[in-house]
Write an enzyme that holds these catalytic residues in place. Structure first.
Site, PDB file in Angstrom:
ATOM      1  N   HIS A  47       0.844  -1.190   0.000  1.00 49.56           N
ATOM      2  CA  HIS A  47       0.000   0.000   0.000  1.00 49.56           C
ATOM      3  C   HIS A  47       0.882   1.243   0.000  1.00 49.56           C
ATOM      4  O   HIS A  47       2.020   1.218   0.476  1.00 49.56           O
ATOM      5  CB  HIS A  47      -0.912   0.000   1.222  1.00 49.56           C
ATOM      6  CG  HIS A  47      -1.913  -1.115   1.232  1.00 49.56           C
ATOM      7  ND1 HIS A  47      -3.273  -0.885   1.362  1.00 49.56           N
ATOM      8  CD2 HIS A  47      -1.770  -2.460   1.116  1.00 49.56           C
ATOM      9  CE1 HIS A  47      -3.925  -2.041   1.339  1.00 49.56           C
ATOM     10  NE2 HIS A  47      -3.024  -3.007   1.196  1.00 49.56           N
ATOM     11  N   GLU A  76       0.834   4.040   1.708  1.00 41.02           N
ATOM     12  CA  GLU A  76       1.284   4.511   3.010  1.00 41.02           C
ATOM     13  C   GLU A  76       2.388   3.609   3.559  1.00 41.02           C
ATOM     14  O   GLU A  76       3.366   4.108   4.142  1.00 41.02           O
ATOM     15  CB  GLU A  76       0.098   4.561   3.989  1.00 41.02           C
ATOM     16  CG  GLU A  76      -0.945   5.603   3.629  1.00 41.02           C
ATOM     17  CD  GLU A  76      -2.046   5.069   2.720  1.00 41.02           C
ATOM     18  OE1 GLU A  76      -3.160   5.593   2.784  1.00 41.02           O
ATOM     19  OE2 GLU A  76      -1.793   4.120   1.944  1.00 41.02           O
ATOM     20  N   CYS A 105      -7.106   3.327   3.594  1.00 38.15           N
ATOM     21  CA  CYS A 105      -7.960   2.173   3.871  1.00 38.15           C
ATOM     22  C   CYS A 105      -7.723   1.700   5.310  1.00 38.15           C
ATOM     23  O   CYS A 105      -6.790   2.147   5.983  1.00 38.15           O
ATOM     24  CB  CYS A 105      -7.679   1.045   2.888  1.00 38.15           C
ATOM     25  SG  CYS A 105      -6.062   0.268   3.095  1.00 38.15           S
ATOM     26  N   CYS A 135      -4.201   0.406   6.106  1.00 38.86           N
ATOM     27  CA  CYS A 135      -3.159   1.413   6.301  1.00 38.86           C
ATOM     28  C   CYS A 135      -3.330   2.177   7.604  1.00 38.86           C
ATOM     29  O   CYS A 135      -2.349   2.550   8.244  1.00 38.86           O
ATOM     30  CB  CYS A 135      -3.142   2.371   5.119  1.00 38.86           C
ATOM     31  SG  CYS A 135      -2.555   1.574   3.602  1.00 38.86           S
TER      32      CYS A 135
END
Length: 297
Positions: A108, A110, A135, A138
């Protein structure tokens, strides 16, 4: 489309002259750095002064640039992130997907930015700037940081929100009595090795974060003449944990070396209740058709 083509195309997009000029200056700086996806604290200060922007405002402008580093064969959905370090440095991140392997192997944006900062020696993060709302995966991953309680999240449509406003009544390392969390110094020590790449993997494992399983692990990649490492970063919710090969591959990408072949991969791992060996072998085989050299610590 190559990274250079994406960045060049980005400069030409949009109709706002000031916005295009800022993007152009940031991209030109990355070209000078051979695509190394970060801006030093000095460069950030210079750009903020030049454009009359705050660091967060500058980071928001940088999001389309960060998203150019995304690799998204599954979703075709480009996410860019900028982690702002305590030092003032900007660390770019972007999502990274792998065709022909499990979707759980994905990185992801992040996570990408956080790992980028962590491997670069940053002591802590103050802000996370991202082009889409984080999300749940994260949010939980960021809750492992040593600045989780003060971390600010900034989106194009909403700035200056604490992480815990996105993750109310959070469960994390403090619930499990973990004192030294992600970005705090870890004190693992293992035997030394004469092979440079193997020692690099061991050193990465020594700085890994695995307080729940104790399965500390590190990966070292031989990328042309360079050695790139990655570390395991565990999470209280388990599934958001970040694997060492993904960490190393992400660092390769953020250093602008995605086009340089990987010719060796070493995984160093402490024997524990779980292992990253099989999942590392799977991704290495699918991406590079390379056998993973393994060290049991």
């Amino acid at each position: 489309m190559s990274l250079q083509q994406r960045l060049t195309q980005l400069i030409e997009q949009g109709s706002d002259i000031e916005y295009k000029y800022i993007i152009k200056r940031v991209v030109e700086q990355l070209f000078l750095q051979k695509y190394n996806a970060k801006l030093s604290a000095e460069t950030v200060e210079q750009f903020c002064s030049e454009f009359d922007l705050s660091p967060v405002q500058l980071a928001l402008h940088c999001l389309p640039v960060a998203a150019c580093y995304a690799v998204v064969p599954v979703s075709n959905f480009y996410v860019g992130a900028v982690a702002i370090g305590k030092s003032g440095t900007f660390y770019f991140g972007a999502n990274y997907e792998f065709a022909s392997d499990a979707i759980a192997q994905s990185v992801h944006a992040e996570q990408s930015a956080i790992s980028h900062a962590w491997l670069s020696g940053e002591a802590a993060l103050t802000d996370m700037v991202v082009n889409y709302t984080p999300c749940g995966h994260c949010r939980q991953f960021m809750n492992e940081l040593n600045t989780a309680s003060t971390l600010h999240i900034h989106l194009p449509h909403s700035q200056n929100n604490l992480l815990h406003s996105y993750l109310p009544d959070a469960f994390g390392p403090t619930n499990l009595n973990i004192d030294k969390v992600l970005f705090d110094t870890q004190n693992h020590a293992f035997r030394k090795h004469d092979d440079i790449l193997m020692q690099a993997a061991i050193s990465a494992a020594e700085n890994a974060y695995a307080p729940y399983s104790q399965a500390v692990s590190g990966v070292a990649l031989q990328v042309g003449e360079q050695v790139i490492t990655g570390r395991y970063a565990e999470n209280a919710a388990f599934n958001p944990s970040f694997l060492p090969l993904q960490s190393a591959l992400n660092q390769r990408r953020m250093l602008g070396l995605s086009d340089v072949p990987v010719i060796r991969i070493v995984l160093a791992e402490k024997q524990a209740i779980l292992s990253h060996r099989n999942i590392t072998i799977s991704l290495a085989r699918n991406l590079f058709d390379i056998s993973v050299e393994y060290i049991s610590l």
